[in-house]
Design a protein around this motif. Structure first.
Motif, mmCIF file in Angstrom:
data_model
loop_
_atom_site.group_PDB
_atom_site.id
_atom_site.type_symbol
_atom_site.label_atom_id
_atom_site.label_comp_id
_atom_site.label_asym_id
_atom_site.label_seq_id
_atom_site.Cartn_x
_atom_site.Cartn_y
_atom_site.Cartn_z
ATOM 1 N N UNK A 14 0.552 -1.537 0.044
ATOM 2 C CA UNK A 14 0.637 -0.092 0.131
ATOM 3 C C UNK A 14 0.953 0.596 0.072
ATOM 4 N N UNK A 15 0.370 2.650 -0.838
ATOM 5 C CA UNK A 15 0.999 3.156 -0.910
ATOM 6 C C UNK A 15 0.651 4.138 0.926
ATOM 7 N N UNK A 16 0.340 3.863 2.090
ATOM 8 C CA UNK A 16 -0.467 4.182 2.915
ATOM 9 C C UNK A 16 1.324 3.921 3.718
ATOM 10 N N UNK A 17 1.889 2.311 3.819
ATOM 11 C CA UNK A 17 3.342 1.990 3.978
ATOM 12 C C UNK A 17 4.317 2.866 3.758
ATOM 13 N N UNK A 18 4.563 2.728 2.129
ATOM 14 C CA UNK A 18 5.169 3.985 1.450
ATOM 15 C C UNK A 18 5.191 5.062 2.386
ATOM 16 N N UNK A 19 4.637 6.065 2.471
ATOM 17 C CA UNK A 19 4.222 6.761 3.243
ATOM 18 C C UNK A 19 4.814 7.177 4.555
ATOM 19 N N UNK A 20 4.607 6.080 4.902
ATOM 20 C CA UNK A 20 5.240 5.466 6.460
ATOM 21 C C UNK A 20 6.744 5.249 6.473
ATOM 22 N N UNK A 21 7.205 4.667 5.228
ATOM 23 C CA UNK A 21 8.795 4.654 5.655
ATOM 24 C C UNK A 21 9.548 5.757 5.365
ATOM 25 N N UNK A 22 8.790 6.982 4.224
ATOM 26 C CA UNK A 22 9.289 7.823 4.373
ATOM 27 C C UNK A 22 9.336 9.133 5.530
ATOM 28 N N UNK A 23 8.096 8.995 5.794
ATOM 29 C CA UNK A 23 7.744 9.049 7.559
ATOM 30 C C UNK A 23 8.916 9.255 8.169
ATOM 31 N N UNK A 24 9.632 7.824 8.510
ATOM 32 C CA UNK A 24 10.907 7.869 9.601
ATOM 33 C C UNK A 24 11.883 8.324 8.435
ATOM 34 N N UNK A 25 11.778 8.044 7.662
ATOM 35 C CA UNK A 25 13.290 8.804 7.356
ATOM 36 C C UNK A 25 13.491 9.867 7.011
ATOM 37 N N UNK A 26 12.480 10.641 6.456
ATOM 38 C CA UNK A 26 12.667 11.762 7.615
ATOM 39 C C UNK A 26 13.174 12.632 8.530
ATOM 40 N N UNK A 77 3.094 8.277 15.283
ATOM 41 C CA UNK A 77 1.896 8.392 15.102
ATOM 42 C C UNK A 77 1.114 8.497 16.710
ATOM 43 N N UNK A 78 -0.118 8.865 16.733
ATOM 44 C CA UNK A 78 -1.205 9.253 18.109
ATOM 45 C C UNK A 78 -1.151 7.739 18.502
ATOM 46 N N UNK A 79 -1.191 6.317 18.096
ATOM 47 C CA UNK A 79 -1.511 5.154 18.473
ATOM 48 C C UNK A 79 -0.565 4.030 18.616
ATOM 49 N N UNK A 80 1.050 4.801 18.317
ATOM 50 C CA UNK A 80 1.488 3.910 18.901
ATOM 51 C C UNK A 80 3.569 4.516 19.878
ATOM 52 N N UNK A 81 4.095 3.740 20.335
ATOM 53 C CA UNK A 81 4.282 4.284 21.308
ATOM 54 C C UNK A 81 5.441 5.548 21.354
ATOM 55 N N UNK A 82 6.165 6.368 21.738
ATOM 56 C CA UNK A 82 7.997 6.590 21.338
ATOM 57 C C UNK A 82 8.490 5.794 20.855
ATOM 58 N N UNK A 83 9.487 6.210 19.966
ATOM 59 C CA UNK A 83 10.658 4.927 19.999
ATOM 60 C C UNK A 83 11.778 5.868 20.262
ATOM 61 N N UNK A 128 4.238 -2.542 15.690
ATOM 62 C CA UNK A 128 3.140 -3.959 15.263
ATOM 63 C C UNK A 128 2.258 -3.130 15.028
ATOM 64 N N UNK A 129 1.893 -1.785 14.897
ATOM 65 C CA UNK A 129 0.635 -1.340 13.817
ATOM 66 C C UNK A 129 1.501 -0.846 12.896
ATOM 67 N N UNK A 130 2.671 -1.015 12.817
ATOM 68 C CA UNK A 130 2.790 -0.479 10.960
ATOM 69 C C UNK A 130 3.215 -1.460 10.158
ATOM 70 N N UNK A 131 3.078 -2.832 10.552
ATOM 71 C CA UNK A 131 3.377 -4.089 9.912
ATOM 72 C C UNK A 131 1.680 -4.930 9.760
ATOM 73 N N UNK A 156 4.273 -3.875 24.467
ATOM 74 C CA UNK A 156 3.220 -4.062 24.179
ATOM 75 C C UNK A 156 2.112 -3.353 24.199
ATOM 76 N N UNK A 157 2.044 -3.078 26.323
ATOM 77 C CA UNK A 157 0.473 -2.991 26.176
ATOM 78 C C UNK A 157 0.366 -1.155 26.611
ATOM 79 N N UNK A 158 1.552 -0.948 26.273
ATOM 80 C CA UNK A 158 1.515 0.887 26.890
ATOM 81 C C UNK A 158 1.579 1.415 25.692
ATOM 82 N N UNK A 159 0.952 2.650 25.154
ATOM 83 C CA UNK A 159 0.653 3.438 24.950
ATOM 84 C C UNK A 159 0.087 2.613 23.526
ATOM 85 N N UNK A 160 0.156 1.718 23.171
ATOM 86 C CA UNK A 160 -0.189 1.011 21.894
ATOM 87 C C UNK A 160 -1.146 -0.229 21.638
ATOM 88 N N UNK A 161 -1.866 0.717 20.431
ATOM 89 C CA UNK A 161 -3.432 0.799 20.428
ATOM 90 C C UNK A 161 -3.240 -0.884 19.593
#
Lengths: 296, 300
Positions: A14-26, A77-83, A128-131, A156-161
């Motif tokens: 999906x384009x969504x995953x491409x966008x995600x990769x680009x966002x992370x790299x940026x 993203x709002x629904x994943x923890x801080x990395x 997890x939500x990115x996969x 797994x449990x905290x700040x993780x939708x």
């Protein structure tokens, strides 16, 4: 201007995953030094050439060492923890490999898992939500909840939708109960309020009673889990605690009183009407965290 | 000196210093239940090596310090959730169950009370029945009361006789139900998270000693391999009779696990003083020393 998309050919689902990769790299571009950036871009290029899984696994395993010096956290993203930088770099490298290799994601995840260290497991759990979702991914997450290592459980449990979206009631309730057991911050479990249920109320009532008859302290956040009180000894316990000067314990009970579905003994009914809680559940959770850091 | 048995201890995670201290405190025999490693196993090979170590190296290591080592074999409830792995373990388990010194199928039961855990608990109960073996049940640490009741109900459903099943990790909330149903009730004296020994004293004063067993479940967590002798000493100090202490900290373990035919008092009464020079497949606990080590403030 750098064309990020040129670096990441779209073989993806999906384009969504491409966008995600680009966002992370940026984000990484703006947060790491030149030396680390050079290593990262070289790694991405080598994986892109699709020279086989050995290259990927070696690069993935090297991230801990190569990115260790890079401080700072990122929120994707709002629904994943801080990395941390290392953690998000692992996600990026993994998604890049997934993109190029054409392999099934479950297959890649299984191979990483077998030789993963703790930091790698934590990174995967946070992401997890990115996969692409599958039954195997859910089982992988559940295995993380079973860990004796608190940091793995929390990833797994905290700040993780992922938890609120994909865990059935049994898994969800066990996760909550374990969080109470190991004193992981309940207030950081996303959408906890919406997933409260009768069975969880029953389990936490039993657990509270177990602690009370053993003369042990009850985690104040436990009272957020109950809908009603199943045993009068809990009311007796509350009356004792309400005489104490411990603000977190007192306020937790005051909050529970406000939302309780059980009929209350006269004394507690009076307290419910006259004493409103000073702190809400989030504040109670935060105070508890401070307290625990002081003790340890 | 009083003799003690610790019928639930994870020796593989303990050091040789622990063995020395255990022996000096009067522990003569231990039972080590098969359990998980602390992080998930990923293939049946690691189960095979672990099971083999329970009947091989660990038995030998304990003997070097004058302690008779026995074990239980089984697929633990936590790892039962990995179904593919669970299937593979159940396939090799029957090769271990009839071996010398394997006193029960265990420690099995529930961790989170999932359907998969239930499936493999039941399959192992059937194995216990088939091979006429005792069962050691691990009761869940979370949602314990319901999990304990369920463990017993399912055992009875599968035709296991309660006097052949040891329900472990009990507390004040579970003991009555366990005793009422005719099962053995073991208590794990484990700081912070399970039973404390002052509470154990109260349990014995209230319920007596029939079918009550004390153990340590000492493992890789914050736990005490001397929990059994320490609890015995505390009981004596608090006015419990020597007979009662002997029952809960020694004799009842023999009555329970002796039913297997693999666990008898003569085993350790007759055995020689520990001789560290005896080898196991050419290996010794000694590392180039000529004299067995004794705990001392001098290390040379």
């Amino acid at each position: 201007m750098v064309d990020y998309y040129a670096q990441f050919p779209i073989y993806l689902i999906s384009r969504k995953m491409t966008n995600l990769i680009v966002k992370i790299h940026h984000l990484l571009n703006s947060n790491i030094n030149q030396e680390s950036l050079h290593w990262l871009n070289t790694a991405l290029e080598e994986i892109k050439k699709n020279q086989g899984e050995d290259v990927f696994f070696f690069k993935f395993a090297s991230i801990g060492r190569m990115m260790k010096s890079q401080k700072g956290d990122v929120k994707i993203t709002d629904d994943t923890p801080v990395f941390s930088i290392s953690e998000i770099t692992r996600i990026l490298i993994l998604l890049q490999y997934f993109n190029i290799s054409g392999k099934n994601f479950d297959e890649i995840l299984h191979k990483i898992k077998i030789t993963a260290d703790t930091a790698e497991i934590i990174s995967l759990n946070k992401g997890l939500l990115f996969f692409p979702y599958s039954e195997n991914l859910r089982l992988f997450a559940e295995e993380g909840l079973r860990s004796n290592m608190k940091n793995i459980f929390e990833s797994v449990a905290l700040e993780n939708s992922f938890a609120e979206k994909y865990f059935n009631e049994i898994t969800w309730n066990q996760m909550i109960l374990k969080a109470l057991f190991i004193e992981a911050p309940l207030y950081q479990i996303r959408n906890f309020e919406a997933r409260k249920n009768e069975e969880l109320s029953r389990m936490t009532n039993d657990y509270a009673l177990e602690r009370i008859v053993a003369f042990r302290k009850v985690n104040p956040e436990l009272w957020h889990c109950i809908n009603g009180v199943n045993d009068l000894r809990i009311f007796d316990h509350w009356l004792e605690i309400l005489k104490s000067s411990d603000e977190t314990e007192v306020n937790a009970i005051l909050n529970a009183l406000q939302s309780l579905q059980s009929a209350l003994p006269t004394e507690l009914q009076k307290i419910k009407l006259e004493k409103k809680p000073k702190y809400n559940w989030t504040q109670i959770g935060q105070l508890l965290e401070v307290k625990r850091k002081v003790i340890t | 000196m009083m003799k003690f048995i610790d019928p639930h201890i994870h020796c593989s995670s303990r050091t040789t210093d622990d063995y020395v201290n255990m022996r000096e405190s009067g522990i003569v025999a231990v039972i080590e239940p098969a359990f998980w490693l602390g992080q998930p196993r990923t293939n049946v090979g690691s189960f095979i090596d672990y099971f083999s170590s329970l009947i091989g190296w660990e038995r030998f290591r304990a003997a070097q310090f004058g302690i008779k080592h026995y074990c239980t074999m089984g697929l633990n409830s936590k790892e039962a959730n990995n179904e593919a792995l669970a299937e593979a373990v159940l396939e090799i388990l029957p090769r271990y169950l009839p071996k010398e010194g394997v006193v029960a199928v265990g420690e099995i039961g529930y961790d989170e009370q999932t359907k998969v855990e239930d499936k493999y608990y039941r399959l192992q109960l059937e194995l216990a029945k088939k091979f006429d073996m005792l069962v050691m049940v691990h009761t869940p640490h979370r949602d314990k009361k319901r999990g304990t009741l369920k463990s017993m109900e399912v055992a009875l459903e599968h035709g296991l006789e309660p006097h052949k099943v040891i329900i472990d990790h009990n507390n004040e909330e579970t003991i009555q139900d366990v005793l009422d149903r005719g099962f053995w009730a073991a208590f794990t004296i484990y700081p912070k998270t399970k039973m404390g020994n002052e509470r154990m004293v109260d349990i014995v004063k209230k319920y007596g000693t029939e079918r009550i067993i004390v153990d340590s479940s000492a493992d890789w967590g914050y736990s005490d391999p001397l929990a059994v002798p320490k609890t015995a000493n505390l009981m004596l100090k608090k006015g419990i009779s020597q007979e009662a202490v002997h029952a809960t900290c020694y004799k009842n373990a023999i009555l329970a696990y002796g039913q297997s035919g693999q666990f008898t008092e003569n085993d350790w009464l007759e055995s020689n003083n520990s001789d560290q020079k005896i080898l196991f497949e050419g290996n010794s606990v000694l590392r180039g020393q000529t004299e067995p080590q004794r705990s001392s403030s001098v290390i040379s």
